[in-house]
Scaffold this active site. Structure first.
Site, PDB file in Angstrom:
ATOM      1  N   ASN A   1      28.670  33.626 -25.352  1.00  0.00           N
ATOM      2  CA  ASN A   1      29.149  34.358 -24.402  1.00  0.00           C
ATOM      3  C   ASN A   1      29.171  35.667 -24.346  1.00  0.00           C
ATOM      4  O   ASN A   1      28.964  36.370 -25.617  1.00  0.00           O
ATOM      5  CB  ASN A   1      30.434  33.619 -24.094  1.00  0.00           C
ATOM      6  CG  ASN A   1      30.493  32.447 -23.372  1.00  0.00           C
ATOM      7  OD1 ASN A   1      29.923  31.986 -22.411  1.00  0.00           O
ATOM      8  ND2 ASN A   1      31.636  31.771 -23.838  1.00  0.00           N
TER       9      ASN A   1
ATOM     10  N   GLY B   1      26.495  24.191 -30.343  1.00  0.00           N
ATOM     11  CA  GLY B   1      25.907  23.989 -31.491  1.00  0.00           C
ATOM     12  C   GLY B   1      25.387  22.364 -31.601  1.00  0.00           C
ATOM     13  O   GLY B   1      24.425  21.915 -31.695  1.00  0.00           O
TER      14      GLY B   1
ATOM     15  N   GLY C   1      29.867  23.661 -33.207  1.00  0.00           N
ATOM     16  CA  GLY C   1      30.766  23.579 -31.986  1.00  0.00           C
ATOM     17  C   GLY C   1      30.099  22.872 -31.067  1.00  0.00           C
ATOM     18  O   GLY C   1      29.351  21.997 -31.231  1.00  0.00           O
TER      19      GLY C   1
ATOM     20  N   LYS D   1      26.752  35.257 -15.458  1.00  0.00           N
ATOM     21  CA  LYS D   1      27.188  34.481 -16.184  1.00  0.00           C
ATOM     22  C   LYS D   1      28.640  34.586 -16.809  1.00  0.00           C
ATOM     23  O   LYS D   1      29.741  33.989 -16.820  1.00  0.00           O
ATOM     24  CB  LYS D   1      26.434  34.097 -17.523  1.00  0.00           C
ATOM     25  CG  LYS D   1      27.109  32.902 -18.678  1.00  0.00           C
ATOM     26  CD  LYS D   1      27.661  31.754 -18.048  1.00  0.00           C
ATOM     27  CE  LYS D   1      28.356  30.766 -18.965  1.00  0.00           C
ATOM     28  NZ  LYS D   1      28.002  30.434 -20.100  1.00  0.00           N
TER      29      LYS D   1
END
Length: 307
Positions: A106, A22, A19, A184
């Site tokens: 995430n 990556g 993705g 984050k």
């Protein structure tokens, strides 16, 4: 865009997932001289990254079958959090004695998600990713802004920083990772659900009403984060809103890109993480709970091919 270093391939690196994160990290590691294998579900014709108006190919090795791979020095797990279990076949083949796994995902609890999927004793390094990139098509990535990875300080973090030195990926070692990972999460917490639900890009945060809603969402989450041990307060909320205001208007969020591409959403590991932690601590999260209900409905349609 970083230039080819000409360095010897001193370390073997496998990146699971092609993705946005990556593909981008694999390309930068390759250009830094590392021996990179990009592990994917379906064959790719190649890997190209657009950044700063320039498009550049990265001749990484592409693997589609875990059985045809062997242990490496480092594995970068860059799949979406909801796809972690699906990477077990890759992880079992790529992890040998001395292999370390960096989890670039995430949400919170990265180490706990991965530990059951790797051989006992494998070093696991959770990483907070500050990197805006978009997967335009299979093997084609557009980098928008930032290239930072924040990791908990320690020997494994030192090795990781040395691995990526000169790649353009900046590795920051932080003493309080609980605060870092929740900080984050803040950057995703309003931007991801709202852009995905509205199918609008970051320009939507120029709306004062959207800013007020975002502030209220973040205040709910800040109370939960403090209960989880994170040192977050009003200044973090203000900083997050300033980040939204400064973002390129045509930029987006990973959740928006997933919805536009018809892919399942990552809501359970972002908004869901706040709601579940709130329930554990007896803290009400009505706004985040409402967004979670809406996101689940959208995700059901995406998985059924109706959205």
């Amino acid at each position: 865009m970083p230039q080819e270093s000409g360095a010897a391939a001193s370390a073997r690196l496998a990146v699971i997932g092609a993705g946005a994160i990556g593909g981008y990290t694999a390309a930068l590691a390759h250009w830094a001289g590392l021996d990179v294998t990009l592990c994917v579900r379906a064959p790719l014709d190649g890997l190209t990254v657009e950044s700063g108006g320039e498009a550049r190919a990265a001749a990484v090795r592409i693997a589609t079958d875990p059985a045809r791979t062997a242990p490496v020095d480092w594995v970068l797990l860059t799949t979406k959090a909801q796809d972690t279990a699906g990477a077990e076949g890759w992880l079992r083949r790529l992890c040998g004695p001395g292999t370390a796994v960096a989890v670039l995902q995430n949400g919170v609890g990265q180490e706990e998600r991965v530990a059951p999927l790797v051989p006992k004793g494998t070093g696991i390094l959770p990483a907070v990713v500050y990197l805006s990139a978009e997967r335009l098509a299979p093997g084609r990535i557009r980098h928008h802004v930032a290239s930072e990875l924040h990791v908990p300080e320690g020997p494994l973090a030192d090795r990781f920083a040395a691995l990526l030195s000169g790649s353009g990926l900046q590795v920051h070692r932080v003493p309080d990772f609980t605060t870092a990972v929740w900080r984050k999460l803040f950057t995703n917490l309003a931007a991801n659900p709202l852009t995905a639900l509205l199918q609008q890009r970051m320009a939507v945060f120029a709306d004062p009403g959207m800013v007020r809603l975002s502030r209220d969402l973040l205040r709910e989450a800040a109370a939960v984060a403090r209960a989880e041990g994170a040192d977050l307060g009003e200044e973090d909320i203000t900083r997050t809103l300033e980040l939204y205001a400064a973002a390129p208007p045509d930029g987006g969020s990973s959740m928006l890109y997933d919805r536009l591409a018809g892919r399942p959403l990552e809501h359970e590991f972002i908004t869901g993480a706040v709601v579940r932690a709130g329930e554990r601590h007896g803290i009400a999260t009505p706004l985040n709970g409402m967004l979670l209900t809406l996101l689940r409905a959208v995700d059901r349609d995406l998985r059924a091919g109706r959205a």
